[in-house]
Design a protein around this motif. Structure first.
Motif, PDB file in Angstrom:
ATOM      1  N   GLY A 110       0.204   8.107  -5.447  1.00 47.96           N
ATOM      2  CA  GLY A 110      -1.185   7.957  -5.876  1.00 47.96           C
ATOM      3  C   GLY A 110      -1.560   8.362  -7.294  1.00 47.96           C
ATOM      4  O   GLY A 110      -1.897   7.521  -8.121  1.00 47.96           O
ATOM      5  N   HIS A 113      -9.647  -3.315   1.195  1.00 45.97           N
ATOM      6  CA  HIS A 113      -9.845  -2.813  -0.172  1.00 45.97           C
ATOM      7  C   HIS A 113     -10.338  -3.917  -1.082  1.00 45.97           C
ATOM      8  O   HIS A 113     -11.126  -3.688  -2.000  1.00 45.97           O
ATOM      9  N   LEU A 140       1.332   2.974  -3.378  1.00 47.76           N
ATOM     10  CA  LEU A 140       0.190   3.745  -3.876  1.00 47.76           C
ATOM     11  C   LEU A 140       0.003   5.024  -3.059  1.00 47.76           C
ATOM     12  O   LEU A 140      -0.308   6.084  -3.601  1.00 47.76           O
ATOM     13  N   VAL A 141       0.222   4.934  -1.742  1.00 46.27           N
ATOM     14  CA  VAL A 141       0.088   6.114  -0.879  1.00 46.27           C
ATOM     15  C   VAL A 141       1.080   7.194  -1.317  1.00 46.27           C
ATOM     16  O   VAL A 141       0.743   8.372  -1.414  1.00 46.27           O
ATOM     17  N   TRP A 156      -7.414   6.540  -3.674  1.00 44.94           N
ATOM     18  CA  TRP A 156      -6.860   6.357  -5.021  1.00 44.94           C
ATOM     19  C   TRP A 156      -7.516   5.201  -5.757  1.00 44.94           C
ATOM     20  O   TRP A 156      -7.889   5.325  -6.921  1.00 44.94           O
ATOM     21  N   ASP A 169      -4.995  -5.780   0.094  1.00 45.97           N
ATOM     22  CA  ASP A 169      -5.353  -5.339   1.440  1.00 45.97           C
ATOM     23  C   ASP A 169      -6.787  -5.824   1.675  1.00 45.97           C
ATOM     24  O   ASP A 169      -7.670  -5.581   0.840  1.00 45.97           O
ATOM     25  N   PRO A 207      -6.766  -5.098  -5.480  1.00 42.77           N
ATOM     26  CA  PRO A 207      -6.296  -4.855  -4.119  1.00 42.77           C
ATOM     27  C   PRO A 207      -6.200  -6.137  -3.291  1.00 42.77           C
ATOM     28  O   PRO A 207      -7.124  -6.951  -3.279  1.00 42.77           O
ATOM     29  N   LYS A 229       0.825  -1.219   0.000  1.00 41.32           N
ATOM     30  CA  LYS A 229       0.000   0.000   0.000  1.00 41.32           C
ATOM     31  C   LYS A 229       0.849   1.255   0.000  1.00 41.32           C
ATOM     32  O   LYS A 229       0.445   2.295  -0.518  1.00 41.32           O
ATOM     33  N   GLU A 279      -4.461   3.147   4.676  1.00 40.97           N
ATOM     34  CA  GLU A 279      -5.538   2.490   3.921  1.00 40.97           C
ATOM     35  C   GLU A 279      -6.600   3.485   3.453  1.00 40.97           C
ATOM     36  O   GLU A 279      -7.210   3.298   2.396  1.00 40.97           O
ATOM     37  N   GLU A 327      -5.078   4.923   0.486  1.00 41.42           N
ATOM     38  CA  GLU A 327      -5.097   3.874  -0.545  1.00 41.42           C
ATOM     39  C   GLU A 327      -6.498   3.777  -1.164  1.00 41.42           C
ATOM     40  O   GLU A 327      -6.651   3.711  -2.392  1.00 41.42           O
TER      41      GLU A 327
END
Ligand code: NDP
Ligand code: MG
Length: 395
Positions: free
Chosen positions: A135, A156, A131-132, A235, A153, A151, A128, A229, A232
């Motif tokens: 983004g 997600h 992406l954080v 995005w 996670d 995803p 993650k 998250e 995340e």
């Protein structure tokens, strides 16, 4: 499906990596390991190579590569051993690879994950932090290359399962009112606030429901994990921070929910075992056996919910702020958190100081817009420098 899918597992020696290999091993007719990567656990990576016989293995540096080559050669394997970020990017983007499990922890996963995205792979995103940090650039690259981003996670993955297939049209367009992101609250959900200064890395890593790597375990204890998250989810699902509500749900059976304008709330439930989202993303849109036992609702018996307490979990507030500010703020938040968590695990700082470091770093520098990956990496370096200065002053 009539051809075996070639899978690269980045971060194979970690918790997600091993769960991924467990699922792959259950479906040898569908999946074949193309490449595996490790970092510090070279002996473990060697054992995985002996078992899965990948075409490539990637380690941290030339010395580790030399060592692994020796071991694999003696065992009669022809696995090619690469090293460093370049090696990771090569196996992520290799033309013969169908899917990449991005399960390196932290900012180190950014370039290899982006390489998989830019090569248009099916990308199973556990990392993650990548992406954080990046983004907008990351999602632009997904759209440009036609990569299929799924995803891992659990939250997600749950949201993805509860959204309609055409959610990319926009959440309001598909009737979504808000996303309810569940959180266990971690091991310190009920610890008296005054005792938080005394908690040890071992206590922070003893998550009540999930067995995970050390960094994400500490993030779960501080609820920075939920903060990351939240960013995340913004995005992945093109949501604004205000459309996402965090709900503490200590049993970790509901993995997240989607609230629709007609009052319907869809949830995804399951035992807390990462093999479920991993299997879902590997086989999507089909379903395969993950090895996870059926959920026993009678054993679960009850599901509890409560609102998060931002005094207890300041990291959640800091992450929401960074999400709202945008630009380089999430990358700086992430980098400061990585430095702070490492310092906590090394017993150089106390648990509540994780949030103090992040807040100091975010206040020290205003965020700017990000146009390039280099700008993201510069913000990451700057935040690490500022966090290092905090440590030099206090720890
Ligand atoms: P682990 O710490 O168990 O594994 C991390 C993996 O990354 C290991 O293979 C490790 O290699 C490798 N690695 C570490 N540092 C580097 C580096 N600098 N360069 C290259 N590789 C590196 O973490 P998890 O498996 O728990 O988490 C992985 C990612 O998945 C994280 O981003 C986490 O947030 C996310 N995630 C994890 C969940 C879980 O249940 N575990 C749930 C949801 C998301 P080695 O071990 O050989 O050093
Ligand atoms: Mg999660």
């Amino acid at each position: 499906m009539n051809r075996q899918q070639q899978i690269t597992v980045l971060g194979a020696t970690g918790s997600i990596g091993l769960s991924t290999l467990d699922v792959i091993a259950r479906h040898p007719e569908r999946y074949c390991v193309f490449a595996l990567s490790g970092f510090s656990r070279v002996a473990e990576l060697e054992a995985l190579c002996l078992r899965y016989r990948p075409r490539y293995a990637v380690v941290a540096d030339a010395q580790a590569a030399q060592h692994l080559r020796g071991g694999l050669h003696d065992a009669g394997l022809t696995t090619r051993v690469l090293f460093g970020e370049e090696g990771l990017c090569e196996v992520a983007a290799h033309p013969e690879v169908d899917a990449v499990m991005a399960a390196i922890v932290g900012a180190a996963g950014l370039k290899p994950t982006l390489a998989a995205v830019e090569a248009g792979k099916r990308v199973l995103l556990a990392n993650k932090e990548a992406l954080v940090m990046s983004g907008a650039l990351f999602m632009q690259a997904v759209r440009r290359s036609g990569a299929v981003l799924l995803p891992i996670d659990s939250e997600h993955n749950a949201i993805f399962q509860c959204l309609p297939g055409d959610y990319a049209r926009g959440l309001p367009q598909v009737g979504v009112r808000r996303i309810l992101l569940t959180a266990s609250g971690g091991p310190f959900r009920e610890t008296p606030l005054a005792q938080l200064a005394e908690v040890s890395p071992e206590q922070a890593c003893a998550h009540p429901n999930w067995s995970m790597g050390r960094k994400i375990s500490v993030d779960s204890a501080s609820m920075m994990n939920k903060g990351l998250e939240l960013i995340e989810a913004c995005w992945l699902f093109d949501a604004r921070p205000a459309q996402i509500e965090v709900v503490i749900h200590p049993q970790s059976v509901i993995h997240s929910l989607v609230d629709y304008v007609d009052g319907s709330v869809l949830a995804q439930l399951g035992n807390p075992d990462m093999r479920t989202p991993i299997s879902h993303a590997l086989a999507w849109p089909q379903r395969i056996d993950s090895g996870v036992p059926a959920l026993d609702l009678f054993a679960v018996a009850r599901l509890d919910f409560q609102a998060p307490d931002e005094q207890r979990f300041p990291c959640l507030r800091l992450a929401r702020q960074a999400a709202e500010v945008g630009g380089t703020a999430p990358a700086m938040l992430n980098a400061a958190n990585e430095v702070a968590v490492a310092a906590f695990l090394e017993r150089r700082i106390r648990f509540p100081e994780i949030a103090s470091i992040i807040e100091t770093v975010l206040n020290a520098e205003s965020a700017v817009a990000v146009e390039t990956v280099d700008a993201v990496l510069a913000a990451d370096r700057r935040a690490r420098e500022l966090a290092g200065q905090w440590l030099a002053r206090h720890a």
